[in-house]
Design a protein around this motif. Sequence first.
Motif, PDB file in Angstrom:
ATOM      1  N   LEU A  58     -15.532  59.815 -24.124  1.00 13.89           N
ATOM      2  CA  LEU A  58     -15.131  58.678 -23.285  1.00 13.89           C
ATOM      3  C   LEU A  58     -15.749  58.772 -21.892  1.00 13.89           C
ATOM      4  O   LEU A  58     -16.108  57.751 -21.293  1.00 13.89           O
ATOM      5  CB  LEU A  58     -13.613  58.577 -23.212  1.00 13.89           C
ATOM      6  CG  LEU A  58     -12.937  58.214 -24.541  1.00 13.89           C
ATOM      7  CD1 LEU A  58     -11.423  58.250 -24.396  1.00 13.89           C
ATOM      8  CD2 LEU A  58     -13.414  56.868 -25.063  1.00 13.89           C
ATOM      9  N   GLN A  59     -15.904  59.987 -21.367  1.00 14.97           N
ATOM     10  CA  GLN A  59     -16.556  60.159 -20.075  1.00 14.97           C
ATOM     11  C   GLN A  59     -18.010  59.690 -20.162  1.00 14.97           C
ATOM     12  O   GLN A  59     -18.480  58.932 -19.311  1.00 14.97           O
ATOM     13  CB  GLN A  59     -16.513  61.629 -19.638  1.00 14.97           C
ATOM     14  CG  GLN A  59     -17.192  61.880 -18.303  1.00 14.97           C
ATOM     15  CD  GLN A  59     -17.228  63.352 -17.943  1.00 14.97           C
ATOM     16  OE1 GLN A  59     -17.493  64.203 -18.790  1.00 14.97           O
ATOM     17  NE2 GLN A  59     -16.966  63.657 -16.691  1.00 14.97           N
ATOM     18  N   ASP A 115      -7.245  71.328 -36.866  1.00 12.43           N
ATOM     19  CA  ASP A 115      -7.933  72.594 -36.590  1.00 12.43           C
ATOM     20  C   ASP A 115      -8.944  72.520 -35.444  1.00 12.43           C
ATOM     21  O   ASP A 115      -9.762  73.414 -35.294  1.00 12.43           O
ATOM     22  CB  ASP A 115      -8.603  73.119 -37.858  1.00 12.43           C
ATOM     23  CG  ASP A 115      -8.816  74.632 -37.826  1.00 12.43           C
ATOM     24  OD1 ASP A 115      -8.067  75.328 -37.099  1.00 12.43           O
ATOM     25  OD2 ASP A 115      -9.735  75.113 -38.512  1.00 12.43           O
ATOM     26  N   GLY A 116      -8.925  71.464 -34.652  1.00 15.44           N
ATOM     27  CA  GLY A 116      -9.745  71.400 -33.448  1.00 15.44           C
ATOM     28  C   GLY A 116     -11.226  71.138 -33.650  1.00 15.44           C
ATOM     29  O   GLY A 116     -12.007  71.239 -32.706  1.00 15.44           O
ATOM     30  N   HIS A 117     -11.634  70.791 -34.871  1.00 17.42           N
ATOM     31  CA  HIS A 117     -13.063  70.562 -35.120  1.00 17.42           C
ATOM     32  C   HIS A 117     -13.621  69.436 -34.253  1.00 17.42           C
ATOM     33  O   HIS A 117     -14.697  69.577 -33.656  1.00 17.42           O
ATOM     34  CB  HIS A 117     -13.307  70.227 -36.598  1.00 17.42           C
ATOM     35  CG  HIS A 117     -12.978  71.341 -37.533  1.00 17.42           C
ATOM     36  ND1 HIS A 117     -13.735  72.489 -37.620  1.00 17.42           N
ATOM     37  CD2 HIS A 117     -11.962  71.498 -38.418  1.00 17.42           C
ATOM     38  CE1 HIS A 117     -13.211  73.297 -38.521  1.00 17.42           C
ATOM     39  NE2 HIS A 117     -12.128  72.716 -39.022  1.00 17.42           N
ATOM     40  N   VAL A 118     -12.915  68.308 -34.194  1.00 14.04           N
ATOM     41  CA  VAL A 118     -13.400  67.158 -33.430  1.00 14.04           C
ATOM     42  C   VAL A 118     -13.334  67.446 -31.930  1.00 14.04           C
ATOM     43  O   VAL A 118     -14.280  67.160 -31.193  1.00 14.04           O
ATOM     44  CB  VAL A 118     -12.603  65.882 -33.793  1.00 14.04           C
ATOM     45  CG1 VAL A 118     -12.992  64.715 -32.892  1.00 14.04           C
ATOM     46  CG2 VAL A 118     -12.832  65.522 -35.259  1.00 14.04           C
ATOM     47  N   THR A 125      -5.432  57.194 -34.886  1.00 15.42           N
ATOM     48  CA  THR A 125      -6.198  56.248 -34.077  1.00 15.42           C
ATOM     49  C   THR A 125      -5.719  56.293 -32.636  1.00 15.42           C
ATOM     50  O   THR A 125      -4.526  56.282 -32.374  1.00 15.42           O
ATOM     51  CB  THR A 125      -6.031  54.805 -34.610  1.00 15.42           C
ATOM     52  OG1 THR A 125      -6.493  54.770 -35.956  1.00 15.42           O
ATOM     53  CG2 THR A 125      -6.821  53.812 -33.773  1.00 15.42           C
ATOM     54  N   ILE A 126      -6.678  56.348 -31.724  1.00 16.48           N
ATOM     55  CA  ILE A 126      -6.379  56.262 -30.295  1.00 16.48           C
ATOM     56  C   ILE A 126      -7.030  54.980 -29.794  1.00 16.48           C
ATOM     57  O   ILE A 126      -8.246  54.804 -29.908  1.00 16.48           O
ATOM     58  CB  ILE A 126      -6.923  57.482 -29.528  1.00 16.48           C
ATOM     59  CG1 ILE A 126      -6.202  58.746 -29.989  1.00 16.48           C
ATOM     60  CG2 ILE A 126      -6.785  57.269 -28.027  1.00 16.48           C
ATOM     61  CD1 ILE A 126      -6.676  60.009 -29.312  1.00 16.48           C
ATOM     62  N   GLY A 159     -14.330  66.803 -27.080  1.00 15.83           N
ATOM     63  CA  GLY A 159     -13.274  67.044 -26.117  1.00 15.83           C
ATOM     64  C   GLY A 159     -11.919  66.584 -26.629  1.00 15.83           C
ATOM     65  O   GLY A 159     -11.839  65.695 -27.476  1.00 15.83           O
ATOM     66  N   PRO A 160     -10.847  67.204 -26.130  1.00 21.69           N
ATOM     67  CA  PRO A 160      -9.497  66.787 -26.519  1.00 21.69           C
ATOM     68  C   PRO A 160      -9.274  65.319 -26.181  1.00 21.69           C
ATOM     69  O   PRO A 160      -9.672  64.859 -25.108  1.00 21.69           O
ATOM     70  CB  PRO A 160      -8.586  67.693 -25.676  1.00 21.69           C
ATOM     71  CG  PRO A 160      -9.441  68.863 -25.292  1.00 21.69           C
ATOM     72  CD  PRO A 160     -10.848  68.329 -25.193  1.00 21.69           C
ATOM     73  N   GLY A 161      -8.695  64.569 -27.108  1.00 20.27           N
ATOM     74  CA  GLY A 161      -8.452  63.145 -26.873  1.00 20.27           C
ATOM     75  C   GLY A 161      -9.726  62.347 -26.668  1.00 20.27           C
ATOM     76  O   GLY A 161      -9.707  61.310 -26.019  1.00 20.27           O
TER      77      GLY A 161
END
Length: 129
Positions: free
Chosen positions: A91-92, A76-79, A6-7, A84-86
């Motif tokens: 969010l943008q 594995d970078g799917h999301v 969770t972020i 985008g990372p994070g």
Amino acid sequence: MSHFTTIQTQIRDLNALQEACTEMNLELKPRADCRGYGGLVRKAPHVIKLKGPYDIAVEPAQEKDGSYGLTTDWWDGHVAKEVGPGFGRLLQNYGIAKTTREARSRGLRTTRKVEADGSILLTLEGGSL
């Protein structure tokens, strides 16, 4: 082993989040299953359904201040490929949607321009701030 992370964010407007998702051709679903690594599934009040094997859960923050946290499995970078990372691109787009909604509610016009580096310039005109 992978797991959900969770972020905490400052998402306070689910309508603006819906607009951000629509802009990115994603779907924000109420009361849905959120997919993670190895078939792991968790229920969430809102879920951003992604095209890949994992989704993003949108859940009320622990602070009970009206904001939401975003929870996903980053394995594995799917999301990251989709938002985008994070959650950067998501969010943008959320920030643009939220700012545009607020500006219009105050009678301002908005203009949006994508810069060469991918950043977005949002211009507000008219009325008074």
